[in-house]
Design a protein around this motif. Structure first.
Motif, PDB file in Angstrom:
ATOM      1  N   GLU B 452      15.212  14.208 -16.970  1.00  0.00           N
ATOM      2  CA  GLU B 452      16.740  14.702 -17.159  1.00  0.00           C
ATOM      3  C   GLU B 452      16.806  16.065 -17.843  1.00  0.00           C
ATOM      4  O   GLU B 452      17.658  16.932 -17.336  1.00  0.00           O
ATOM      5  CB  GLU B 452      17.326  13.779 -18.007  1.00  0.00           C
ATOM      6  CG  GLU B 452      18.344  12.558 -17.222  1.00  0.00           C
ATOM      7  CD  GLU B 452      18.902  11.688 -17.777  1.00  0.00           C
ATOM      8  OE1 GLU B 452      18.797  10.405 -17.589  1.00  0.00           O
ATOM      9  OE2 GLU B 452      19.313  11.887 -18.942  1.00  0.00           O
ATOM     10  N   ALA B 453      15.754  16.218 -18.843  1.00  0.00           N
ATOM     11  CA  ALA B 453      15.829  17.420 -19.538  1.00  0.00           C
ATOM     12  C   ALA B 453      15.582  18.557 -18.662  1.00  0.00           C
ATOM     13  O   ALA B 453      16.448  19.734 -18.514  1.00  0.00           O
ATOM     14  CB  ALA B 453      14.967  17.658 -20.853  1.00  0.00           C
ATOM     15  N   ILE B 454      14.808  18.482 -17.809  1.00  0.00           N
ATOM     16  CA  ILE B 454      14.331  19.302 -16.558  1.00  0.00           C
ATOM     17  C   ILE B 454      15.578  19.601 -15.895  1.00  0.00           C
ATOM     18  O   ILE B 454      16.008  20.750 -15.682  1.00  0.00           O
ATOM     19  CB  ILE B 454      12.962  19.175 -16.012  1.00  0.00           C
ATOM     20  CG1 ILE B 454      11.826  19.143 -16.941  1.00  0.00           C
ATOM     21  CG2 ILE B 454      12.914  19.831 -14.917  1.00  0.00           C
ATOM     22  CD1 ILE B 454      10.674  18.392 -16.246  1.00  0.00           C
ATOM     23  N   ASP B 455      16.165  18.563 -15.213  1.00  0.00           N
ATOM     24  CA  ASP B 455      17.049  18.642 -14.636  1.00  0.00           C
ATOM     25  C   ASP B 455      18.452  19.375 -15.048  1.00  0.00           C
ATOM     26  O   ASP B 455      19.023  20.282 -14.436  1.00  0.00           O
ATOM     27  CB  ASP B 455      17.779  17.096 -13.951  1.00  0.00           C
ATOM     28  CG  ASP B 455      16.665  16.602 -12.989  1.00  0.00           C
ATOM     29  OD1 ASP B 455      16.755  15.495 -12.857  1.00  0.00           O
ATOM     30  OD2 ASP B 455      16.036  17.455 -12.474  1.00  0.00           O
ATOM     31  N   VAL B 458      17.820  22.892 -14.957  1.00  0.00           N
ATOM     32  CA  VAL B 458      17.931  23.373 -13.945  1.00  0.00           C
ATOM     33  C   VAL B 458      19.515  23.746 -13.649  1.00  0.00           C
ATOM     34  O   VAL B 458      20.014  24.557 -13.189  1.00  0.00           O
ATOM     35  CB  VAL B 458      17.383  22.572 -12.735  1.00  0.00           C
ATOM     36  CG1 VAL B 458      17.932  22.871 -11.692  1.00  0.00           C
ATOM     37  CG2 VAL B 458      15.714  22.808 -12.940  1.00  0.00           C
ATOM     38  N   ILE B 459      20.034  22.426 -14.107  1.00  0.00           N
ATOM     39  CA  ILE B 459      21.629  22.263 -13.730  1.00  0.00           C
ATOM     40  C   ILE B 459      22.126  23.733 -14.650  1.00  0.00           C
ATOM     41  O   ILE B 459      23.101  24.224 -14.252  1.00  0.00           O
ATOM     42  CB  ILE B 459      22.210  21.163 -14.040  1.00  0.00           C
ATOM     43  CG1 ILE B 459      21.863  20.104 -13.117  1.00  0.00           C
ATOM     44  CG2 ILE B 459      23.588  21.346 -14.190  1.00  0.00           C
ATOM     45  CD1 ILE B 459      22.217  18.648 -13.390  1.00  0.00           C
ATOM     46  N   ALA B 460      21.878  23.612 -15.855  1.00  0.00           N
ATOM     47  CA  ALA B 460      22.127  24.857 -16.828  1.00  0.00           C
ATOM     48  C   ALA B 460      22.084  25.984 -16.262  1.00  0.00           C
ATOM     49  O   ALA B 460      22.858  26.972 -16.362  1.00  0.00           O
ATOM     50  CB  ALA B 460      21.610  24.476 -18.277  1.00  0.00           C
ATOM     51  N   GLU B 463      24.233  26.581 -13.587  1.00  0.00           N
ATOM     52  CA  GLU B 463      25.606  26.785 -14.154  1.00  0.00           C
ATOM     53  C   GLU B 463      25.463  28.239 -14.637  1.00  0.00           C
ATOM     54  O   GLU B 463      26.514  28.977 -14.354  1.00  0.00           O
ATOM     55  CB  GLU B 463      25.941  25.758 -15.119  1.00  0.00           C
ATOM     56  CG  GLU B 463      26.029  24.380 -14.781  1.00  0.00           C
ATOM     57  CD  GLU B 463      27.474  24.301 -13.955  1.00  0.00           C
ATOM     58  OE1 GLU B 463      28.480  24.711 -14.542  1.00  0.00           O
ATOM     59  OE2 GLU B 463      27.442  23.833 -12.839  1.00  0.00           O
ATOM     60  N   ALA B 464      24.537  28.638 -15.283  1.00  0.00           N
ATOM     61  CA  ALA B 464      24.523  30.063 -15.602  1.00  0.00           C
ATOM     62  C   ALA B 464      24.534  31.032 -14.929  1.00  0.00           C
ATOM     63  O   ALA B 464      25.398  32.065 -14.916  1.00  0.00           O
ATOM     64  CB  ALA B 464      23.340  30.213 -16.673  1.00  0.00           C
ATOM     65  N   ARG B 465      23.987  30.806 -13.566  1.00  0.00           N
ATOM     66  CA  ARG B 465      23.873  31.744 -12.429  1.00  0.00           C
ATOM     67  C   ARG B 465      25.301  31.768 -11.777  1.00  0.00           C
ATOM     68  O   ARG B 465      25.927  32.863 -11.625  1.00  0.00           O
ATOM     69  CB  ARG B 465      22.915  31.134 -11.478  1.00  0.00           C
ATOM     70  CG  ARG B 465      22.614  32.258 -10.315  1.00  0.00           C
ATOM     71  CD  ARG B 465      21.720  31.733  -9.481  1.00  0.00           C
ATOM     72  NE  ARG B 465      22.296  30.392  -8.832  1.00  0.00           N
ATOM     73  CZ  ARG B 465      23.193  30.532  -7.779  1.00  0.00           C
ATOM     74  NH1 ARG B 465      23.533  31.658  -7.279  1.00  0.00           N
ATOM     75  NH2 ARG B 465      23.629  29.260  -7.357  1.00  0.00           N
ATOM     76  N   GLY B 652      29.279  29.056 -22.390  1.00  0.00           N
ATOM     77  CA  GLY B 652      29.049  27.567 -22.282  1.00  0.00           C
ATOM     78  C   GLY B 652      27.662  27.722 -21.791  1.00  0.00           C
ATOM     79  O   GLY B 652      26.696  26.757 -22.436  1.00  0.00           O
ATOM     80  N   THR B 653      27.363  28.217 -20.540  1.00  0.00           N
ATOM     81  CA  THR B 653      26.012  28.023 -20.199  1.00  0.00           C
ATOM     82  C   THR B 653      24.877  28.823 -21.010  1.00  0.00           C
ATOM     83  O   THR B 653      23.700  28.178 -21.151  1.00  0.00           O
ATOM     84  CB  THR B 653      25.734  28.669 -18.839  1.00  0.00           C
ATOM     85  OG1 THR B 653      26.549  29.973 -19.047  1.00  0.00           O
ATOM     86  CG2 THR B 653      26.779  27.695 -17.854  1.00  0.00           C
ATOM     87  N   THR B 654      25.379  29.849 -21.284  1.00  0.00           N
ATOM     88  CA  THR B 654      24.091  30.495 -22.140  1.00  0.00           C
ATOM     89  C   THR B 654      23.907  29.683 -23.485  1.00  0.00           C
ATOM     90  O   THR B 654      22.756  29.942 -24.188  1.00  0.00           O
ATOM     91  CB  THR B 654      24.598  31.758 -22.687  1.00  0.00           C
ATOM     92  OG1 THR B 654      26.004  31.840 -23.249  1.00  0.00           O
ATOM     93  CG2 THR B 654      24.664  32.537 -21.519  1.00  0.00           C
ATOM     94  N   MET B 655      24.807  28.954 -24.189  1.00  0.00           N
ATOM     95  CA  MET B 655      24.742  28.054 -25.395  1.00  0.00           C
ATOM     96  C   MET B 655      23.789  26.862 -24.853  1.00  0.00           C
ATOM     97  O   MET B 655      23.694  26.525 -23.733  1.00  0.00           O
ATOM     98  CB  MET B 655      25.647  27.391 -25.699  1.00  0.00           C
ATOM     99  CG  MET B 655      26.427  28.174 -26.752  1.00  0.00           C
ATOM    100  SD  MET B 655      28.114  27.886 -27.581  1.00  0.00           S
ATOM    101  CE  MET B 655      27.913  26.391 -27.901  1.00  0.00           C
ATOM    102  N   ALA B 656      22.961  26.433 -25.920  1.00  0.00           N
ATOM    103  CA  ALA B 656      22.055  25.462 -25.268  1.00  0.00           C
ATOM    104  C   ALA B 656      22.903  24.215 -25.326  1.00  0.00           C
ATOM    105  O   ALA B 656      24.051  23.819 -26.016  1.00  0.00           O
ATOM    106  CB  ALA B 656      21.126  25.348 -26.561  1.00  0.00           C
ATOM    107  N   PRO B 657      22.565  23.179 -24.233  1.00  0.00           N
ATOM    108  CA  PRO B 657      23.303  22.004 -24.285  1.00  0.00           C
ATOM    109  C   PRO B 657      23.078  21.024 -25.307  1.00  0.00           C
ATOM    110  O   PRO B 657      22.068  21.129 -26.078  1.00  0.00           O
ATOM    111  CB  PRO B 657      22.823  21.494 -22.661  1.00  0.00           C
ATOM    112  CG  PRO B 657      21.450  21.981 -22.758  1.00  0.00           C
ATOM    113  CD  PRO B 657      21.304  23.336 -23.466  1.00  0.00           C
TER     114      PRO B 657
END
Lengths: 75, 657
Positions: B452-455, B458-460, B463-465, B652-657
């Protein structure tokens, strides 16, 4: 919308002028033809022309505010 | 089978004849018996004379009466055997029944029963032996008596026959003398035999009485089992008595016959002697035996003989006539005599017959009683057996039920313990499984977490992109907004909006915002603020001029008036609008000055709001400008929202989730 006033004025004036001229003309005509070159038909005609022009002008300026009512007959 | 063998051995022990029979019929049984019981006892006395007498009698005399006697005796023997046989079973059933009736230990009961049985048996054996002995002796004596009687009978018959022969046959003198001698011998023989027979009869009668006494004594003992033997003995006694009596009567008749014959012979002898005497008186010279002298007789002799014969004939005729006359009297007297004798004989015969009959009846009755008793005994035995069977059935049922109960109990216990063990085992396995599962779950969870973390990373990233893209597109849009030249609208925003739409296809908010843009802005573009400001002044001028015109006042004269007003009225070019508009602030000129002020200070929105408050013709005149202002405001708002959103997303994306 702003130009409308100007256009209206233009129209009005043109129309009035025309009406005036026409009235004049008709007055002259009438005066010449029927009223032995008196001046009152000319004036009358002018007045009519002016009046018509004024009325048209007024009508034109009023036109946005005119309410058109419909009579609904009782069926 | 063991019971059968044991029963056979027991019975053989008790009944030697049966044992002998069995030994004869089954080979090696004598060895078995010898092993179990000891050597066979010598057969009792009764059997020998029976066999002996039967053999002897059959050999000597083939008369019907004797076979009848032997038949009786064999019947007695059979009954004896029967008595023995019937004694056996009751004991056993008694043995069976005893334990059921009383709750004594079986050994004691059996011992008691055995004792009882033994005592009974002893008594019985003694009784039976007594009976047997008595019967044996009696039978022997009786047979002897009967034999003697028969011998006497025979002697009498012989004597009679010989006498008759002697009477009738006319042998030569020497033969006659031998005949007479023989006759004398026969007579002596007869008398002897008669005496013997009489003595034997007496002895037999004594023995019979003794036997009767013994039987009575046995009867007094009242042993049920002995009854048949007693009955048999009685019967035999009776039959013996009967036989004896019959033989005696037969002897008596023979004797009477012999008497008659002897009388007849005497008479004949008398007649002969008389005749001889007469003949001798007439012809003295002729010798006694005149029969052989027929050839030597002279004429005179013959004449005298004939005369004598005639005289004799006359005499005889006279006697005959006399006799005929006296016939009736004689007959009557003879009849009377005979009647008397007959009566006496009849009485005697009747009495004996009655006695015999009575005895017979009594015996029959006793036999019947015995039979019924036997039947009853048998029935009782069957009932007892039935009861025993019912009891055994009941016992069996109870035992079965108990067995079932015990079995079910045991099964229950077994099942419960089994279940316990099973549950224990299951629990242990379950614990193991649980711990293992826990470990597995933990590992799995961790794995999942990592995935999940990896996902999410990836998602992040994605999202960032996306955010970046969005931001870029929004920036582009912003830039396009800035391309508005003076008095010209911007370029149509369509391309940028399209780019935005593409860049944030999944973002609903952005999509919504993108679609919220007014279509004119997309197609035609919007005017910049500066242009609008510029335009405002012309609008202001115009609005000032038509300030008086509204729905009610809209004639040309009013127009003139309003023009006049506009010319004459001076207001501040720019006036700061108050926070709250009051009623008097709703004047056109004021409004226009407020709007000018706010425009000058860059607040298009406020200006638009203020312009919106215009009424009448002024409003109509300003409508265009208002629309444009609105468009611009809208677009700007949306764009600002988008940019803010893009910024936020990017943040939001640049911030750590």
């Amino acid at each position: 919308m702003a130009e409308e006033q100007g256009r209206k004025w233009d129209r009005c004036l043109a129309d009035s002028a025309v009406k005036l001229a026409t009235g004049l003309g008709v007055g002259i005509v009438f005066s010449v033809l029927f009223f032995k070159r008196r001046t009152w038909p000319v004036v009358f005609g002018l007045g009519v022309g002016l009046g018509m022009g004024y009325s048209n002008c007024q009508q034109d300026f009023r036109s946005p505010y005119l309410l058109h009512g419909h009579m609904v007959k009782e069926q | 089978m063991g019971g059968g063998v044991g029963g056979t051995i027991l019975y053989a022990n008790w009944d030697p004849k049966f044992r002998a029979n069995v030994e004869k019929s089954i080979p090696y049984s004598d060895q078995v018996f010898g092993l179990a019981l000891g050597p066979a006892a010598p057969p009792p006395v009764i059997n020998k004379p029976v066999s002996q007498t039967t053999g002897v009698l059959e050999h000597i005399l083939r008369s019907h009466s004797l076979s009848f006697v032997s038949l009786n005796l064999t019947k007695f023997v059979v009954k004896h055997k029967l008595a023995h046989l019937t004694k056996e079973p009751p004991k056993c059933t008694e043995c069976e029944h005893e334990p059921a009736v009383k709750e004594r230990p079986e050994g004691e009961v059996a011992a008691r029963l055995a004792e009882q049985d033994k005592a009974e048996q002893d008594l019985l054996t003694s009784l039976s032996s007594n009976l047997e002995d008595a019967l044996g002796s009696t039978a022997k004596v009786t047979l002897q008596a009967i034999g003697a009687q028969e011998a006497a009978l025979q002697a009498i018959a012989q004597h009679t026959r010989q006498l008759r022969e002697a009477m009738e046959a006319e042998a030569p003198p020497d033969k006659k003398s031998t005949q007479w001698r023989v006759l004398e011998d026969a007579l002596s023989e007869r008398s002897r035999s008669v005496d013997e027979a009489g003595a034997a009869v007496l002895k037999a009668k004594a023995e019979l009485d003794k036997l009767r006494g013994v039987i009575d004594g046995a009867k007094h003992l009242k042993i049920a089992a002995a009854r048949p033997s007693i009955l048999a003995a009685e019967e035999n006694l009776h039959s013996m008595v009967v036989d004896l009596d019959s033989v005696v009567t037969r002897v008596q008749t023979a004797q009477s016959e012999a008497k008659i014959v002897s009388q007849y012979s005497e008479l004949v002898n008398e007649a002969k002697a008389q005749f001889q005497k007469e003949l001798n008186s007439i012809t003295p010279e002729i010798q006694a035996n005149w029969k052989g002298l027929t050839g030597k007789l002279t004429q005179d002799d013959l004449n005298s003989l004939i005369a004598h014969a005639h005289r004799r004939i006359d005499q005889l005729n006279r006697e005959l006539a006399e006799q005929r006359v006296r016939e009736q009297i004689h007959i009557d007297s003879a009849l009377e005599q005979q009647k008397l004798e007959d009566k006496k004989a009849l009485e005697v015969a009747i009495s004996t017959a009655l006695e015999h009959n009575r005895e017979q009846m009594r015996l029959e009755q006793e036999k019947k009683v015995e039979e019924t008793r036997e039947v009853m005994e048998a029935e009782m035995r069957t009932q007892l057996r039935r009861q025993a069977a019912a009891h055994t059935d009941h016992l069996r049922d109870v035992l079965k039920v108990q067995e079932q109960e015990l079995r079910s109990e045991a099964e229950e216990i077994l099942n419960s313990s089994l279940m316990e063990k099973e549950t224990e085992y299951r629990r242990l396995t379950q614990d193991q499984l649980d711990s293992f599962t826990l470990d597995m779950n933990a590992a799995y969870a961790r794995l999942k977490g990592m995935e999940e973390a990896i996902d999410s990373h990836v998602i992040a990233e994605e999202e960032a992109r996306k955010a970046h893209q969005l931001w870029l597109s929004v920036e582009a849009l912003n830039y396009t907004l800035k391309t508005a030249a003076l008095n010209d609208p911007t370029e149509p925003l369509e391309g940028a909006v399209q780019a935005i739409k593409e860049s944030c296809a999944e973002d609903e908010f952005a999509q919504a915002l993108a679609t919220a843009l007014p279509s004119e802005s997309l197609s035609r573009g919007v005017y910049s603020e500066a242009s609008l400001r510029a335009r405002f002044y012309t609008i202001r001028q115009l609005a000032r001029r038509v300030a008086l015109i509204d729905e009610t006042r809209n004639s040309l004269y009013q127009y003139f008036l309003s023009y006049l007003q506009a010319m004459l009225l001076f207001e501040k070019a720019q006036e700061a609008p108050p926070a709250k508009l009051s009623a008097e602030d709703l004047d056109t000129f004021k409004l226009l000055s407020y709007a000018a002020y706010s425009l000058e200070h860059g607040d298009l929105e406020l200006a638009a709001k203020l312009v919106n408050q215009l009424k009448g013709e002024s409003r109509r005149v300003a409508q265009d400008w208002l629309k444009e202002a609105r468009l611009t405001l809208e677009t700007k708002q949306v764009v600002s929202l988008l940019s803010a959103y893009a910024n936020a997303v990017g943040l939001g994306t640049t911030m750590a989730p």
